[in-house]
Scaffold this active site. Sequence first.
Site, PDB file in Angstrom:
ATOM      1  N   LYS A 133      56.597  32.808  -5.911  1.00  0.00           N
ATOM      2  CA  LYS A 133      56.885  31.563  -6.616  1.00  0.00           C
ATOM      3  C   LYS A 133      55.592  30.757  -6.641  1.00  0.00           C
ATOM      4  O   LYS A 133      55.227  30.109  -5.674  1.00  0.00           O
ATOM      5  CB  LYS A 133      58.001  30.799  -5.903  1.00  0.00           C
ATOM      6  CG  LYS A 133      58.676  29.715  -6.749  1.00  0.00           C
ATOM      7  CD  LYS A 133      57.881  28.442  -6.804  1.00  0.00           C
ATOM      8  CE  LYS A 133      58.599  27.353  -7.553  1.00  0.00           C
ATOM      9  NZ  LYS A 133      57.788  26.116  -7.679  1.00  0.00           N
ATOM     10  N   GLU A 149      42.322  34.568   2.584  1.00  0.00           N
ATOM     11  CA  GLU A 149      41.124  34.764   1.761  1.00  0.00           C
ATOM     12  C   GLU A 149      39.925  33.954   2.235  1.00  0.00           C
ATOM     13  O   GLU A 149      38.802  34.212   1.807  1.00  0.00           O
ATOM     14  CB  GLU A 149      41.450  34.445   0.300  1.00  0.00           C
ATOM     15  CG  GLU A 149      42.454  35.423  -0.288  1.00  0.00           C
ATOM     16  CD  GLU A 149      42.745  35.193  -1.764  1.00  0.00           C
ATOM     17  OE1 GLU A 149      42.144  34.277  -2.355  1.00  0.00           O
ATOM     18  OE2 GLU A 149      43.569  35.944  -2.327  1.00  0.00           O
ATOM     19  N   SER A 199      56.331  29.831  -2.480  1.00  0.00           N
ATOM     20  CA  SER A 199      55.756  28.573  -2.945  1.00  0.00           C
ATOM     21  C   SER A 199      54.635  28.095  -2.021  1.00  0.00           C
ATOM     22  O   SER A 199      53.633  28.782  -1.844  1.00  0.00           O
ATOM     23  CB  SER A 199      56.882  27.541  -3.078  1.00  0.00           C
ATOM     24  OG  SER A 199      56.478  26.396  -3.767  1.00  0.00           O
TER      25      SER A 199
END
Length: 393
Positions: free
Chosen positions: A328, A313, A302
């Site tokens: 998740k 990134e 999550s």
Amino acid sequence: MAKKTNKHSLILFLFIFATLGGAGAGFYFGMDYTRQHYNQLSQKIDLNAILDALNIIEERYVGTIDYQKMLYGAIRGLVRGVGDDYTDYFDPQEAKLFQEDISGSFEGVGIEITMRDGQLVVVSPIEGTPAYKAGILPKDKILKIGDTLTNELTLEEAALMIRGKKGTPVKLTIYRDGWEEPKEIEIIRDRIIIPWVKLEFIDDNIAHLSILQFTENVNAQFKQAAQKILNRGVKKIILDLRNNPGGVLSKAVDIAGWFLERGDVVVYEKLSDGTEIPYRAKGNSKLNDAKLVILVNGGTASASEILAGALKENKKDVKLIGEKTFGKGTVQEAVNFREGLIKVTVAYWLTPHKKMIEKFGLQPDIEVKMTEEDFKADRDPQLEKAIEVIKNL
């Protein structure tokens, strides 16, 4: 019969109102609001079927009827009918437990659980808790709680059964991939106070910074740890998100702001109509210049997956080390109303490069597994690898 029908109509009205009302304020929108929505719903669902079922129970059931319990059951059935593992209903007692989770203090065994394809699964044990000490691991399947099969329970019902007073036992029947058969593990419940942030220094020039969960108050502890890193002039950080089950999204976004440039995308929220809403870093970027590696595993889920994906990134040379994350990646909104709380999935989370997290998770750049033998011998090959990698950055 006219009198009984009027009573049933009132109960049906209250059921519809309770299902539609939001945060207690819905009452003040008036009857026209409810009638309008009743008419709209009637075109999709035969709401009179609820009234028919109530008639049958009242006319034929031999025992005493608990109308409040029936109302809770009706709302739960409606919400569960969506068919989404994370969309669920909390009656007032369960809603109280949910709020305790967010605050970070409760009595139980110390595991984050979820439903995956109808199976109760451990997301992660909380470090130092009875479940952690008993050897419970991420992705363990909980088949039974005591003598009750978990495939007959909702997620919230299972959580209520696992929780209990400090000092009392609970038996969990666990199956783990690679085991020939399930094992029954008895755990003694305790007061669970979640530690949110831990900081250790390695060789005086590497900070091992662990975030264990994104609760409402995590920011204050993170700020204290970050300030210690800055005061010592440490420029290499191992950010440890292993067994972090997530929590409050805004807290993960806040912490990302310490590492990213202001305005960098942390995560996209993709709505049902395809709209993608960016959440951007707004922090002070004080740790932006630090060399960084991130530890992840199957218990990284999550909001912790969002933070790991955002740093990976947006920043050059950041490596994920460990094991594939849980996967998740959906957004739940908790809506309070007078009969409890409905947690409803409203969107998907996408990484800054718009990669789907849900059920895919994040793949480590350097895979290092932790075995049961490692746990028993108190070895941490993942951390050892992270130290080796960051020393060469």
